[in-house]
Design an enzyme around this catalytic site. Sequence first.
Site, PDB file in Angstrom:
ATOM      1  N   GLU A 293      -1.435  -6.992   7.775  1.00 20.69           N
ATOM      2  CA  GLU A 293      -0.065  -6.747   8.254  1.00 20.69           C
ATOM      3  C   GLU A 293       0.333  -7.608   9.791  1.00 20.69           C
ATOM      4  O   GLU A 293      -0.968  -7.844  10.332  1.00 20.69           O
ATOM      5  CB  GLU A 293       0.000  -5.294   8.679  1.00 20.69           C
ATOM      6  CG  GLU A 293       1.281  -4.936   9.015  1.00 20.69           C
ATOM      7  CD  GLU A 293       2.509  -5.052   8.087  1.00 20.69           C
ATOM      8  OE1 GLU A 293       2.836  -6.422   7.992  1.00 20.69           O
ATOM      9  OE2 GLU A 293       3.289  -4.186   8.091  1.00 20.69           O
TER      10      GLU A 293
ATOM     11  N   HIS B 211       1.001  -1.097   0.197  1.00 21.43           N
ATOM     12  CA  HIS B 211       0.056   0.090   0.191  1.00 21.43           C
ATOM     13  C   HIS B 211       0.867   1.431   0.011  1.00 21.43           C
ATOM     14  O   HIS B 211       2.048   1.380   0.274  1.00 21.43           O
ATOM     15  CB  HIS B 211      -0.896   0.113   1.303  1.00 21.43           C
ATOM     16  CG  HIS B 211      -0.368   0.093   2.335  1.00 21.43           C
ATOM     17  ND1 HIS B 211       0.459   1.235   3.048  1.00 21.43           N
ATOM     18  CD2 HIS B 211       0.271  -0.929   3.427  1.00 21.43           C
ATOM     19  CE1 HIS B 211       0.806   0.844   4.096  1.00 21.43           C
ATOM     20  NE2 HIS B 211       0.897  -0.349   4.606  1.00 21.43           N
TER      21      HIS B 211
END
Length: 204
Positions: A90, A10
């Site tokens: 994550e 990202h």
Amino acid sequence: MQQLIYLLRHGETEYNSEGRYQGQLDSPLTELGREQVQQNARMLKAFIGHAHDWKIISSPLGRAVESTEILCETIDYDKNNVEFDQRLTEVAVGQWAGLKMPEIQQTWPNLLLNTDAFNWYFHAPDGESYEQVVNRLSSWLKEIQQHHPKVIVVSHGLTGRILRGIYAGLHKEDALKLEVSQDVFFKLANQEVTRICSNFEDDY
């Protein structure tokens, strides 16, 4: 058919710019972050040909979803066809999520003893272990290798490091030292990982 994966991180978030560790918390992309995703998407478009031939799979965390939406718009891919997989989130850093390093050092100094810049994440209270992350990513990788020959993945910094390490057969210490830049992406093919930036490729 040969398996081919393109792995993107990202774009920069507000927490990234503030030096805060996000883990599985979220914060929106900065203007720079949006530009990073657009740049990577434009480069990616030159490699993939027709976007509809590919499967896009993203982490469900907001910063990855926002990046995926920019990616889809840039490469002309129907965002309704994106698949979201929890295994790509994550690494969870438990009670350290949202904090800066000085705050962590002040409150939990003993937990950082005998750690280094690459492995301290896994000492977080209520966080994930390296082995837990490897297990979920290995499961995901095995699954897509069976069902999706051409995949574009949007994930995260530490998760992306570990995923590339698994794919290339690296030891933990080497995997955790891999690059986490937000203005590059990676091609995974034939158990090799290629770094792609401004149309430059570098194998490792």
